[in-house]
Structures are given as structure tokens and as C-alpha cells.
Write a protein that holds these residues in place. Sequence first.
Motif, mmCIF file in Angstrom:
data_model
loop_
_atom_site.group_PDB
_atom_site.id
_atom_site.type_symbol
_atom_site.label_atom_id
_atom_site.label_comp_id
_atom_site.label_asym_id
_atom_site.label_seq_id
_atom_site.Cartn_x
_atom_site.Cartn_y
_atom_site.Cartn_z
ATOM 1 N N ALA A 182 0.835 -1.198 0.000
ATOM 2 C CA ALA A 182 0.000 0.000 0.000
ATOM 3 C C ALA A 182 0.874 1.254 0.000
ATOM 4 O O ALA A 182 1.954 1.280 0.599
ATOM 5 C CB ALA A 182 -0.914 0.003 1.218
ATOM 6 N N ASP A 183 0.396 2.284 -0.677
ATOM 7 C CA ASP A 183 1.095 3.576 -0.691
ATOM 8 C C ASP A 183 0.696 4.446 0.495
ATOM 9 O O ASP A 183 1.498 5.218 1.013
ATOM 10 C CB ASP A 183 0.786 4.337 -1.986
ATOM 11 N N VAL A 184 -0.576 4.314 0.893
ATOM 12 C CA VAL A 184 -1.105 5.182 1.937
ATOM 13 C C VAL A 184 -2.191 4.420 2.688
ATOM 14 O O VAL A 184 -2.857 3.539 2.130
ATOM 15 C CB VAL A 184 -1.673 6.488 1.320
ATOM 16 N N LEU A 185 -2.352 4.741 3.971
ATOM 17 C CA LEU A 185 -3.409 4.150 4.788
ATOM 18 C C LEU A 185 -4.385 5.240 5.204
ATOM 19 O O LEU A 185 -3.978 6.290 5.709
ATOM 20 C CB LEU A 185 -2.817 3.490 6.037
ATOM 21 N N LEU A 186 -5.680 4.978 4.996
ATOM 22 C CA LEU A 186 -6.733 5.899 5.411
ATOM 23 C C LEU A 186 -7.504 5.286 6.574
ATOM 24 O O LEU A 186 -7.910 4.116 6.513
ATOM 25 C CB LEU A 186 -7.689 6.189 4.246
ATOM 26 N N MET A 187 -7.715 6.083 7.621
ATOM 27 C CA MET A 187 -8.468 5.627 8.791
ATOM 28 C C MET A 187 -9.629 6.591 9.032
ATOM 29 O O MET A 187 -9.460 7.619 9.705
ATOM 30 C CB MET A 187 -7.553 5.543 10.019
ATOM 31 N N PRO A 188 -10.805 6.267 8.486
ATOM 32 C CA PRO A 188 -11.941 7.191 8.599
ATOM 33 C C PRO A 188 -12.733 7.057 9.901
ATOM 34 O O PRO A 188 -13.893 6.665 9.917
ATOM 35 C CB PRO A 188 -12.797 6.823 7.383
ATOM 36 N N GLY A 189 -12.105 7.384 11.012
ATOM 37 C CA GLY A 189 -12.831 7.556 12.257
ATOM 38 C C GLY A 189 -12.886 6.388 13.210
ATOM 39 O O GLY A 189 -12.609 5.242 12.859
ATOM 40 N N ASP A 190 -13.246 6.703 14.472
ATOM 41 C CA ASP A 190 -13.295 5.762 15.596
ATOM 42 C C ASP A 190 -11.974 5.022 15.737
ATOM 43 O O ASP A 190 -11.928 3.780 15.791
ATOM 44 C CB ASP A 190 -14.459 4.785 15.438
ATOM 45 N N ILE A 191 -10.921 5.785 15.851
ATOM 46 C CA ILE A 191 -9.582 5.210 15.971
ATOM 47 C C ILE A 191 -9.341 4.745 17.413
ATOM 48 O O ILE A 191 -8.743 3.701 17.636
ATOM 49 C CB ILE A 191 -8.526 6.234 15.532
ATOM 50 N N MET A 192 -9.823 5.521 18.362
ATOM 51 C CA MET A 192 -9.704 5.146 19.781
ATOM 52 C C MET A 192 -11.056 4.666 20.311
ATOM 53 O O MET A 192 -12.107 5.019 19.779
ATOM 54 C CB MET A 192 -9.241 6.344 20.618
ATOM 55 N N ASP A 193 -11.006 3.882 21.374
ATOM 56 C CA ASP A 193 -12.228 3.417 22.024
ATOM 57 C C ASP A 193 -12.585 4.384 23.148
ATOM 58 O O ASP A 193 -12.435 4.082 24.339
ATOM 59 C CB ASP A 193 -12.032 2.005 22.553
ATOM 60 N N ASP A 194 -13.004 5.570 22.751
ATOM 61 C CA ASP A 194 -13.501 6.638 23.639
ATOM 62 C C ASP A 194 -12.426 7.491 24.307
ATOM 63 O O ASP A 194 -12.666 8.662 24.596
ATOM 64 C CB ASP A 194 -14.415 6.084 24.731
ATOM 65 N N ASN A 195 -11.239 6.930 24.602
ATOM 66 C CA ASN A 195 -10.208 7.723 25.265
ATOM 67 C C ASN A 195 -8.833 7.127 24.960
ATOM 68 O O ASN A 195 -8.723 6.135 24.241
ATOM 69 C CB ASN A 195 -10.451 7.797 26.782
ATOM 70 N N THR A 196 -7.787 7.740 25.537
ATOM 71 C CA THR A 196 -6.414 7.300 25.252
ATOM 72 C C THR A 196 -5.801 6.502 26.410
ATOM 73 O O THR A 196 -4.595 6.254 26.409
ATOM 74 C CB THR A 196 -5.510 8.521 24.973
ATOM 75 N N THR A 197 -6.606 6.091 27.368
ATOM 76 C CA THR A 197 -6.073 5.421 28.552
ATOM 77 C C THR A 197 -5.281 4.165 28.195
ATOM 78 O O THR A 197 -4.108 4.019 28.556
ATOM 79 C CB THR A 197 -7.213 5.055 29.527
ATOM 80 N N ALA A 198 -5.916 3.246 27.476
ATOM 81 C CA ALA A 198 -5.228 1.999 27.098
ATOM 82 C C ALA A 198 -4.116 2.275 26.092
ATOM 83 O O ALA A 198 -3.059 1.633 26.131
ATOM 84 C CB ALA A 198 -6.231 1.012 26.511
ATOM 85 N N PHE A 199 -4.334 3.239 25.214
ATOM 86 C CA PHE A 199 -3.326 3.611 24.213
ATOM 87 C C PHE A 199 -2.028 4.023 24.899
ATOM 88 O O PHE A 199 -0.932 3.644 24.469
ATOM 89 C CB PHE A 199 -3.862 4.754 23.351
ATOM 90 N N THR A 200 -2.173 4.758 26.000
ATOM 91 C CA THR A 200 -1.007 5.203 26.761
ATOM 92 C C THR A 200 -0.441 4.087 27.634
ATOM 93 O O THR A 200 0.770 3.856 27.661
ATOM 94 C CB THR A 200 -1.379 6.409 27.641
ATOM 95 N N ASP A 201 -1.323 3.371 28.341
ATOM 96 C CA ASP A 201 -0.886 2.326 29.266
ATOM 97 C C ASP A 201 -0.090 1.223 28.569
ATOM 98 O O ASP A 201 0.860 0.669 29.137
ATOM 99 C CB ASP A 201 -2.093 1.699 29.974
ATOM 100 N N TYR A 202 -0.485 0.897 27.341
ATOM 101 C CA TYR A 202 0.173 -0.202 26.610
ATOM 102 C C TYR A 202 1.155 0.292 25.546
ATOM 103 O O TYR A 202 1.578 -0.477 24.687
ATOM 104 C CB TYR A 202 -0.887 -1.099 25.977
#
Length: 383
Positions: A182-202
Amino acid sequence: MRYAFIITIIVLLQLFSFGAALSLEWWLQPWSTPALIMIMWIAIFAITNILLLLSVTKSFANSYRWISAWLLVMHFILLTAMLTGLLYGGFWLLSALGDNAFYNTETIAIGLRIFALVFFIGLFNYTLYSAYVPAVREISIKINKPLNNPLRIAVASDLHLGRLFGSKAIERLNDIVQRYQADVLLMPGDIMDDNTTAFTDYNMAEDLAKLVSSLPYGVYATLGNHDLYGHEQPIREALQNAGVQLLNDEVTCLSHQGQPIWFIGRFDNHKRQRVATTELLGQVNTAEPVILLDHRPSDIVVHSELPIDLQVSGHTHNGQIFPANFIVNAINRLGYGYEKIGKGHFVVSSGYGFWGIPFRLGSRSEVWLITLNGDGSNNADNA
């Protein structure tokens, strides 16, 4: 309206409980006693209503996951009972038409109960597999605008990054975009599950940054409704710090081997002040390829009359759990899949992740790989 919705949910939960209890009573019949059956009925209704009360009062974090999981268990019990009932009806019909002595009622009863147990367990394993093992949907489309060299676009919507879907999923996505070049990745929304808590913790930021750097043109994204439930700023900062190029009511121009391609990203309509698509189109050269990221597919009919060549959306999850996929497709012009409508091409993904609980039935975790061809493209094919 809100109270009508709540009452409907309560009634449905009681009906599900009744159906699940009735199904389990049949399954337990060879080994049960009246006391055991009574305990089972009380337990099912008690679990349902205690979880409902905890969810409504928000007594603990993610209480909605528990009521959703319990509802899913009852749903699977009912699906198992329906299929087992059809099999029983088939045996009954065959015995009525043939030699009754050939069919041993006791053997059939035990066999059906073994089938029900195996099917119920298999259903859970299959739905977990459908949630965590993504399919790759490849399509090739041609637009009537200048594009000498095809653009390979990966689309992963609705990641819902959280405690149940995190670093390993990002690594798997990285493997997919690399394998399919792939040349580019598109992510059209709902990337996080409401907040960044788990994103940061892990420490998912490191994995996301690797994903961004692995693509020639990086990652473009816009925010969905779950990214806007009170944590928009930290979600925005986390994504931008990882190198994701956020397009929230914004446009940007990508130079693909010397030719311009415009990307437009819209806020989800949960953001009441979002900019109209027509206003955003006024900032681009519509004689050149235009790609729109719009989380919900609700404006597809309007957008099909605008000079948009490709729109990618998500949000619907294709219902996630059967039979909700029928509802999704009934209320949307395009609830899932690909279709050329009016002037443009539209892709609505079922999502790479999942909402709430890690199960999918009648839908599948997926990544779309779109080869965008234009006038002058080599190996241009129509979708």
C-alpha cells in the motif's frame, strides 16, 4: 424518545432472558429436577436485571461491556435453540413419512443436545475469529481524472484501540499494508475506544508510529463519534504525535509521482459545528482526483452528486452481530461494501476493530485495498 428506547431495551432483555431460560430448560431436561430448573430461571433473570441496573447507573467502568456480553450469550443460546429446533423438526418429519422404528427418540434427543453444545461453543470461537483475524478486500477502480500511476490505498476504519484491541492489531495491520504494498493508509474515524487510557498504558504510540513510517505517504485519518466523546484533544494529540495526519474539516494535497491527489477529511456529525462538504470542496481543484474520508456513510446520496471520486467510510460495523447487519443496510443507502453511485465510488468498511465486545457474527474484521486508477494509469481496470 429516549425513554421509549430505554423501555424497548428493557423489554427485549426480558424476552431474551425468557427465551434463553426456556432453551436451557430443554437442554437440561434429561438431568434436571424441578428445583434445578427453578434455580436456573431465577439465575438468568437475576443476572440480566442486575447487569442492566449496573449499566444504567454506570456503577463501574465499562459496565456496558458486561451487559453486552451477557446479551450476546443469550443471543447465541437462542440461535442454537432455533437451529436445533429445525433439526428436530426435520427428524420428526422424516419419522412421520418413514419407518418410525428407524428413529430412536432417546438417541435423537441426546444427539441434538450434543449438537447444541458443540454448535454453541463453535459459534463463540467463530465470532472471536471473525473479530480478530481480518479479511483483506481488494478492489480496483477507475476514475475519469488524470492519474498516470495507480495509487494503492489501504483503508482501516473503526479500530477502537483499547484494552481488547491494541498493539498486536496495529502490528498485524502493518504486516498487511506491507504485504499488499500500500502507498497510503486511510483511517476514517473511531480510531480510539472513547479515550487514550489503554493507548497510553500499553505504549501503542510506538507501534502506530512504526505503521506510519512504513508507508510511502503515511497515514491520513479523521475523527469518528467515539473519538469525540469528551476526549477529542488527547486523542488528537496522541495521533498527531505518532505521525498520523489528521484531517478534521480540512483538506490536503498529496503529490503522487508528480501528480496531485486531494484528500478531504470531515468531522463525524457528532460535531455539530462541522464544515459542509461543499465548503471543503471549494478549497480543492476538483479537476484533479478527490478522496473523502467521512466516518458515517449517511451523506452518500448527497456526495454522489458532488465531484468526489472516492469516499471511504465506516461506523456501521456491518451490524457487527447478526441480524443487525440487515438493519444497517435497511437504514443506509450503502450500509456496507463497495458501490459506484452517481459521480463517485463509495466504500463502507465493517471496520478493522470492533465495538464493545470482541465478537462478530455476520460481519468480519477487514482491511480494504483499493487500487485507484485514472486516465493514463497503467493496468487500469473498472471495479
